[in-house]
Design an enzyme around this catalytic site. Structure first.
Site, PDB file in Angstrom:
ATOM      1  CG  ASP A  95       9.332  11.155   3.639  1.00 51.16           C
ATOM      2  OD1 ASP A  95       9.677  10.546   4.669  1.00 51.16           O
ATOM      3  OD2 ASP A  95       9.090  12.373   3.607  1.00 51.16           O
ATOM      4  CG  HIS A  96       6.004  10.350   6.269  1.00 53.67           C
ATOM      5  ND1 HIS A  96       5.934   9.993   7.591  1.00 53.67           N
ATOM      6  CD2 HIS A  96       6.876  11.387   6.226  1.00 53.67           C
ATOM      7  CE1 HIS A  96       6.705  10.780   8.319  1.00 53.67           C
ATOM      8  NE2 HIS A  96       7.313  11.632   7.511  1.00 53.67           N
ATOM      9  CG  HIS A 190       6.814  16.403   9.238  1.00 58.09           C
ATOM     10  ND1 HIS A 190       6.050  15.392   9.747  1.00 58.09           N
ATOM     11  CD2 HIS A 190       7.921  15.823   8.740  1.00 58.09           C
ATOM     12  CE1 HIS A 190       6.661  14.238   9.551  1.00 58.09           C
ATOM     13  NE2 HIS A 190       7.802  14.465   8.947  1.00 58.09           N
ATOM     14  CG  ASN A 270      13.651  12.148   6.852  1.00 59.01           C
ATOM     15  OD1 ASN A 270      14.647  11.477   6.623  1.00 59.01           O
ATOM     16  ND2 ASN A 270      12.431  11.648   6.836  1.00 59.01           N
ATOM     17  CG  ASP A 272       9.736  18.296   2.170  1.00 60.90           C
ATOM     18  OD1 ASP A 272      10.095  18.994   1.212  1.00 60.90           O
ATOM     19  OD2 ASP A 272       8.594  17.793   2.228  1.00 60.90           O
TER      20      ASP A 272
HETATM   21  O1  G3H Z   1       6.080  14.217   5.812  1.00 56.12           O
HETATM   22  C1  G3H Z   1       6.640  15.204   5.506  1.00 56.12           C
HETATM   23  C2  G3H Z   1       7.337  15.548   4.285  1.00 56.12           C
HETATM   24  O2  G3H Z   1       7.708  16.881   4.423  1.00 56.12           O
HETATM   25  C3  G3H Z   1       6.548  15.268   3.024  1.00 56.12           C
HETATM   26  O3  G3H Z   1       5.608  16.242   2.754  1.00 56.12           O
HETATM   27  O4  G3H Z   1       3.628  14.887   2.056  1.00 56.12           O
HETATM   28  O5  G3H Z   1       3.698  17.352   1.717  1.00 56.12           O
HETATM   29  O6  G3H Z   1       5.111  15.860   0.316  1.00 56.12           O
HETATM   30  P1  G3H Z   1       4.440  16.079   1.641  1.00 56.12           P
HETATM   31  P1  13P Z   2      10.911  19.005   7.621  1.00 58.59           P
HETATM   32  O1  13P Z   2       9.517  19.493   7.450  1.00 58.59           O
HETATM   33  O2  13P Z   2      11.505  19.477   8.896  1.00 58.59           O
HETATM   34  O3  13P Z   2      11.783  19.286   6.452  1.00 58.59           O
HETATM   35  O4  13P Z   2      10.832  17.403   7.752  1.00 58.59           O
HETATM   36  C1  13P Z   2      11.005  16.564   6.660  1.00 58.59           C
HETATM   37  C2  13P Z   2      10.599  15.147   6.907  1.00 58.59           C
HETATM   38  O5  13P Z   2      10.600  14.636   8.010  1.00 58.59           O
HETATM   39  C3  13P Z   2      10.203  14.372   5.733  1.00 58.59           C
HETATM   40  O6  13P Z   2       9.727  13.106   6.071  1.00 58.59           O
HETATM   41 ZN    ZN Z   3       8.837  12.945   7.997  1.00 54.42          ZN
END
Ligand code: G3H
Ligand code: 13P
Ligand code: ZN
Length: 382
Positions: A95-96, A190, A270, A272
């Protein structure tokens, strides 16, 4: 007897099953759930199983760092699949990602990677995304790009406002890069504080993007992704706050809006934040229900409790779990002092994931995904 090792599916056949379902009149998107530790993976798998849903488990760069690298995450999720005898199609996705992490994940067991070059201008973004496609596809690994900028925090980048994707350039992005999936910015953000931005939701951006893709015949092989889609359940937030937390201004995307974007062409959603909130509520309640813990299990649980007590606003489990040995979090906690709380965490995640996959329309698609290995996918790309 030799136990068969779990195989991750490329993301494409899962998203295609959702697209076919949508063309047949039942709009659907595949849920993509972020993972940071072993029990979180088990909870997601259990929710998918209850809904008979294919699913995407994804790890951010932060999650990879937390667990010590992509190989550790891949091993951890495989272990959860094997331990639970999970039979439904699962993709493991970065992810990202950035250029470096995407390469690393392709080489270390992921079946799908995201390259988020959305901070670059369009042509540079296209070049960066194409570079990853050229590296990943010969190995059968799927790729997701991002176009437009979500408001708020994305890994290390903060955008004040949404920069919407231009729907007329979405088919161009797919054509130029060959990327399988594309996250388009249409007003979500997010995290747990989406309230202020909700009036900025521009579902027509999804509608017009998907219409363009159909016009160019792209929609069976290329798919739109919605980031920042957590629903931020108010009962979970209330539970966190009842048990010592201080989560303020919490607001998510209303379920009817998620369903609207799925009907408009989003095929991957998505999630998280919702899982972070569920995990945090579980830990907070557990410590209140088990106030003896301070005396009995100081070495593992007490430092976690201390972080939660001192930081009412935390919702990221890594913030309070990092105080213990990460190896404990990478393995099945059965028989360990964490077991009792992790059983509750698993159930909390499973119940929410099951609810979401039913609402996303992908429950029941578990047996509708074409069984394509990474090797076969690599040949298809040739
Ligand atoms: O990009 C957003 C996702 O919620 C991932 O979050 O980079 O804190 O693991 P994180
Ligand atoms: P949320 O913060 O809305 O759960 O988004 C998750 C997301 O886009 C992870 O890449
Ligand atoms: Zn995201």
């Amino acid at each position: 007897m030799n136990k068969q090792s779990a195989q991750f599916y490329p993301m494409v056949p899962l998203l295609r099953a959702a697209e076919i379902s949508s063309q047949e009149g039942k709009a659907a998107a595949i849920g993509a759930f972020n993972v940071n530790f072993y029990t979180q993976a088990e909870g997601i798998l259990e929710g998918l199983r209850r809904g008979n849903a294919p699913g995407i488990i994804q790890a951010s760069r932060g999650a990879n760092k937390f667990q010590g690298g992509p190989d550790k995450i891949a091993g951890m999720v495989k272990h959860a699949i094997e331990n639970t005898h999970h039979q439904l199609p699962v993709a493991l996705h970065l992810d990202h990602g950035d250029d470096e992490k995407a390469h690393e994940c392709v080489d270390n067991g992921y079946s799908s990677v995201m390259i988020d070059a959305s901070k670059l201008d369009l042509e540079e973004n296209i070049r960066a995304t194409k570079t990853i496609v050229e590296y990943a596809h010969p190995k059968g690994v799927s790729v997701e790009g991002e176009y437009g900028k979500l408001a708020g925090v994305e890994e290390d980048v903060i955008h004040e406002k949404t920069t919407y994707a231009d729907p007329y350039l979405v088919p161009y992005f797919f054509h130029e890069t060959g990327t399988d999936a594309l996250a388009i910015a249409y007003g979500t953000s997010h995290g747990p504080n989406k309230g202020k931005g909700l009036e900025n939701l521009a579902i027509h951006v999804v509608d017009e993007s998907y219409r363009g893709m159909k016009a160019y015949g792209q929609n069976n092989d290329h798919f739109l992704v919605g980031h920042g889609s957590s629903t931020v359940p108010q009962d979970i937030v209330a539970e966190i706050n009842q048990y010592g937390g201080g989560v303020k201004n919490a607001a998510g995307i209303p379920m009817n809006k998620i369903q609207e974007v799925i009907a408009s062409g989003i095929r991957k959603v998505n999630i998280d934040t919702d899982l972070r909130l569920g995990i945090t509520a579980t830990f907070r309640k557990y410590f209140v229900d088990h106030s003896h813990i301070e005396d009995n299990s100081p070495e593992v649980l007490q430092p976690i409790k201390k972080v939660l007590d001192e930081n009412p606003e935390v919702i990221d489990p890594r913030d309070y779990l990092k105080v213990i040995d990460v190896e404990l979090l990478r393995n099945d906690p059965a028989g360990s002092v964490l077991e009792e709380v992790m059983i509750l965490v698993k159930e909390r995640i499973a119940a929410h994931v099951e609810m979401l996959v039913r609402k996303f329309g992908c429950a029941g698609l578990g047996n509708k995904v074409e069984r394509v290995s990474l090797e076969e996918m690599a040949k298809i790309y040739q």
